[in-house]
Write a protein that holds these residues in place. Structure first.
Motif, PDB file in Angstrom:
ATOM      1  N   UNK A   5      19.774 -20.264 124.346  1.00 49.25           N
ATOM      2  CA  UNK A   5      19.661 -19.947 125.770  1.00 49.25           C
ATOM      3  C   UNK A   5      20.887 -20.434 126.535  1.00 49.25           C
ATOM      4  N   UNK A   6      21.359 -21.627 126.214  1.00 44.75           N
ATOM      5  CA  UNK A   6      22.547 -22.150 126.894  1.00 44.75           C
ATOM      6  C   UNK A   6      23.771 -21.284 126.607  1.00 44.75           C
ATOM      7  N   UNK A   7      23.938 -20.877 125.355  1.00 49.01           N
ATOM      8  CA  UNK A   7      25.057 -20.000 125.006  1.00 49.01           C
ATOM      9  C   UNK A   7      24.921 -18.640 125.695  1.00 49.01           C
ATOM     10  N   UNK A   8      23.698 -18.136 125.790  1.00 44.11           N
ATOM     11  CA  UNK A   8      23.483 -16.838 126.441  1.00 44.11           C
ATOM     12  C   UNK A   8      23.817 -16.903 127.918  1.00 44.11           C
ATOM     13  N   UNK A   9      23.444 -18.010 128.567  1.00 46.57           N
ATOM     14  CA  UNK A   9      23.764 -18.153 129.994  1.00 46.57           C
ATOM     15  C   UNK A   9      25.268 -18.163 130.212  1.00 46.57           C
ATOM     16  N   UNK A  10      25.995 -18.813 129.303  1.00 49.95           N
ATOM     17  CA  UNK A  10      27.450 -18.789 129.406  1.00 49.95           C
ATOM     18  C   UNK A  10      28.002 -17.392 129.185  1.00 49.95           C
ATOM     19  N   UNK A  11      27.445 -16.672 128.204  1.00 49.60           N
ATOM     20  CA  UNK A  11      27.890 -15.297 127.944  1.00 49.60           C
ATOM     21  C   UNK A  11      27.637 -14.405 129.150  1.00 49.60           C
ATOM     22  N   UNK A  12      26.577 -14.725 129.909  1.00 45.79           N
ATOM     23  CA  UNK A  12      26.247 -13.956 131.114  1.00 45.79           C
ATOM     24  C   UNK A  12      27.055 -14.401 132.318  1.00 45.79           C
ATOM     25  N   UNK A  13      28.002 -15.319 132.102  1.00 48.46           N
ATOM     26  CA  UNK A  13      28.909 -15.798 133.151  1.00 48.46           C
ATOM     27  C   UNK A  13      28.196 -16.660 134.180  1.00 48.46           C
ATOM     28  N   UNK A  14      27.130 -17.352 133.757  1.00 48.66           N
ATOM     29  CA  UNK A  14      26.454 -18.272 134.666  1.00 48.66           C
ATOM     30  C   UNK A  14      27.393 -19.405 135.042  1.00 48.66           C
ATOM     31  N   UNK A  15      27.346 -19.771 136.315  1.00 48.23           N
ATOM     32  CA  UNK A  15      28.279 -20.775 136.835  1.00 48.23           C
ATOM     33  C   UNK A  15      27.660 -22.143 137.009  1.00 48.23           C
ATOM     34  N   UNK A  16      26.327 -22.185 137.158  1.00 48.82           N
ATOM     35  CA  UNK A  16      25.713 -23.471 137.481  1.00 48.82           C
ATOM     36  C   UNK A  16      24.276 -23.490 136.993  1.00 48.82           C
ATOM     37  N   UNK A  17      23.875 -24.646 136.459  1.00 51.39           N
ATOM     38  CA  UNK A  17      22.483 -24.876 136.111  1.00 51.39           C
ATOM     39  C   UNK A  17      21.971 -26.076 136.889  1.00 51.39           C
ATOM     40  N   UNK A  18      20.784 -25.918 137.446  1.00 53.95           N
ATOM     41  CA  UNK A  18      20.081 -27.028 138.073  1.00 53.95           C
ATOM     42  C   UNK A  18      18.834 -27.277 137.242  1.00 53.95           C
ATOM     43  N   UNK A  19      18.481 -28.546 137.007  1.00 57.17           N
ATOM     44  CA  UNK A  19      17.312 -28.780 136.179  1.00 57.17           C
ATOM     45  C   UNK A  19      16.854 -30.210 136.180  1.00 57.17           C
ATOM     46  N   UNK A  20      15.685 -30.396 135.605  1.00 57.11           N
ATOM     47  CA  UNK A  20      15.103 -31.725 135.441  1.00 57.11           C
ATOM     48  C   UNK A  20      14.491 -31.787 134.036  1.00 57.11           C
ATOM     49  N   UNK A  21      14.648 -32.909 133.343  1.00 56.83           N
ATOM     50  CA  UNK A  21      14.199 -32.975 131.948  1.00 56.83           C
ATOM     51  C   UNK A  21      12.688 -32.797 131.807  1.00 56.83           C
ATOM     52  N   UNK A  22      12.292 -31.923 130.917  1.00 60.84           N
ATOM     53  CA  UNK A  22      10.897 -31.806 130.501  1.00 60.84           C
ATOM     54  C   UNK A  22      10.849 -31.107 129.143  1.00 60.84           C
ATOM     55  N   UNK A  23      10.137 -31.686 128.224  1.00 57.79           N
ATOM     56  CA  UNK A  23       9.960 -31.083 126.901  1.00 57.79           C
ATOM     57  C   UNK A  23       9.048 -29.864 127.040  1.00 57.79           C
ATOM     58  N   UNK A  24       9.316 -28.757 126.346  1.00 59.48           N
ATOM     59  CA  UNK A  24      10.291 -28.584 125.261  1.00 59.48           C
ATOM     60  C   UNK A  24      11.543 -27.806 125.650  1.00 59.48           C
ATOM     61  N   UNK A  25      12.012 -27.955 126.913  1.00 61.28           N
ATOM     62  CA  UNK A  25      13.218 -27.225 127.301  1.00 61.28           C
ATOM     63  C   UNK A  25      14.452 -28.114 127.414  1.00 61.28           C
ATOM     64  N   UNK A  26      14.328 -29.414 127.129  1.00 63.53           N
ATOM     65  CA  UNK A  26      15.428 -30.342 127.402  1.00 63.53           C
ATOM     66  C   UNK A  26      16.754 -29.928 126.793  1.00 63.53           C
TER      67      UNK A  26
END
Length: 364
Positions: A20-41
């Motif tokens: 998912x992280x690689x895909x977001x970069x491929x989609x030219x995503x510029x910024x991620x906002x988030x807070x830790x929670x399993x199982x998406x950490x």
């Protein structure tokens, strides 16, 4: 300008969260906002690990409430921003998601489902289906893709950004802890190599030196009738664009006497079950909704009408089934269910259930 890491087809062995992280970069995503929670950490961890190479941005907020609203702020400023969450985080992010619905903000979120209610387990479930499709105080003007594996995670994460920015409805990629944590081979690619052009982003608020004309994007209305007028227009538009967005997969369903309806990773188990059942002379097939919002209703009704029996199976107590049965009103095809709340459904589970349906046909 964000630097893209994948410039040619690259075969890798990754966890779903890393994909998912690689895909977001491929989609030219510029910024991620988030807070830790399993199982998406690991989405956040991987995104941050790649920052020195991508020159993108990340902000860990104090909770998912802030993560949701910070994502909205980034999008309003014209950034291709996104977030990811799971379980209780998805619950408390509903306020921001509802605001994105009302203000038509191209909010993108990856949801890695976990078992509930409340904290419950951090492993796996499909118990956030209704929450993701219809959560918050609103009518569920959302687009929800349900993925079944790592290639889906890559393909639909990229697609989610384009869908959100093209139609300006919040767009979700609904996965789960199994997909997030397990590893499997996946082909990463530059969207341009597949003829995919990323929809340009634009700032809704602000502008260079304050010269952008004022754009009043409303989230509050004084009169019920005023709100209804806006929602009627949203409903009309959502219905109009639905045929362009709807996606589904049929697997050996043309001549299926027993049609299995499943989504996400359970549909993947169902495919293996269909193959085994066919070797035993049982004509089973699969209808997998890929978009849960909007559902592909016409092909779904056609597939059910061809079958003699239907089996609904999911790792929840009929959340998808309830959504589907509403759309099947009037059809007389009997159905049975295989529901396992918060537990994975295996191919063997489905084979055994279908075999029992052959011996004692469903009459519901």
């Amino acid at each position: 300008m964000v630097k893209k890491l994948i410039t040619q087809d690259t075969r890798m062995f990754l966890t779903g969260n890393e994909v998912i992280a690689y895909a977001a970069n491929a989609a030219e995503a510029e910024f991620m906002y988030g807070y830790p929670i399993t199982p998406q950490n690991e989405i956040m961890h991987t995104w941050c690990k790649l920052l020195p190479k991508t020159e993108a941005g990340f902000l860990q907020t104090e909770d998912e409430i802030s993560a949701g609203f910070s994502t909205i702020g980034g999008i309003l400023a014209g950034k291709r921003a996104f977030t990811a969450t799971a379980g209780p985080g998805n619950v408390i992010m509903q306020d921001a998601q509802s605001m994105a619905e009302m203000m038509r903000i191209p909010f993108v979120c990856a949801v890695m489902q976990r078992g509930g209610p409340s904290t419950a387990t951090v492993i796996y479930a499909q118990q956030e289906t209704r929450l993701t499709c219809f959560g918050g105080n609103g009518e569920g003007f959302r687009i929800v893709y349900s993925t079944a594996g790592h290639q889906d995670l890559y393909d639909y994460m990229i697609k989610a950004f384009n869908t959100a920015w093209k139609y300006r409805f919040p767009t979700f990629m609904l996965a789960d802890g199994y997909q997030g944590k397990m590893r499997e081979p996946v082909t990463l690619y530059d969207p341009a190599s597949r003829g995919i052009t990323m929809v340009p982003t634009e700032a809704t608020l602000g502008g260079a030196n304050g010269k952008r004309p004022v754009n009043h994007v409303r989230n509050t209305f004084n009169l019920e009738e005023e709100l209804m007028d806006v929602l009627d227009k949203y409903q009309e538009e959502f219905d109009r664009i639905s045929p362009e967005i709807e996606e589904y997969l049929e697997y050996k369903a043309d001549d299926a006497e027993i049609l299995i309806i499943a989504h996400g990773i359970v549909a993947r188990s169902a495919m293996t079950a269909v193959d085994e059942l066919r070797t035993k002379g049982i004509k089973a097939g699969l209808f997998r909704p890929i978009t849960l919002r909007p559902l592909a209703v016409k092909p779904l009704r056609a597939a059910v009408a061809r079958a003699k029996q239907v089996l609904f199976t999911e790792s929840a107590n009929g959340q998808l089934a309830q959504m589907v049965l509403e759309k099947l009103y009037g059809l007389q095809t009997p159905y049975a269910t295989l529901f396992k709340m918060g537990v994975g459904v295996t191919g063997d589970d489905i084979v055994q259930k279908v075999e029992s349906m052959v011996k004692e046909p469903a009459t519901v």
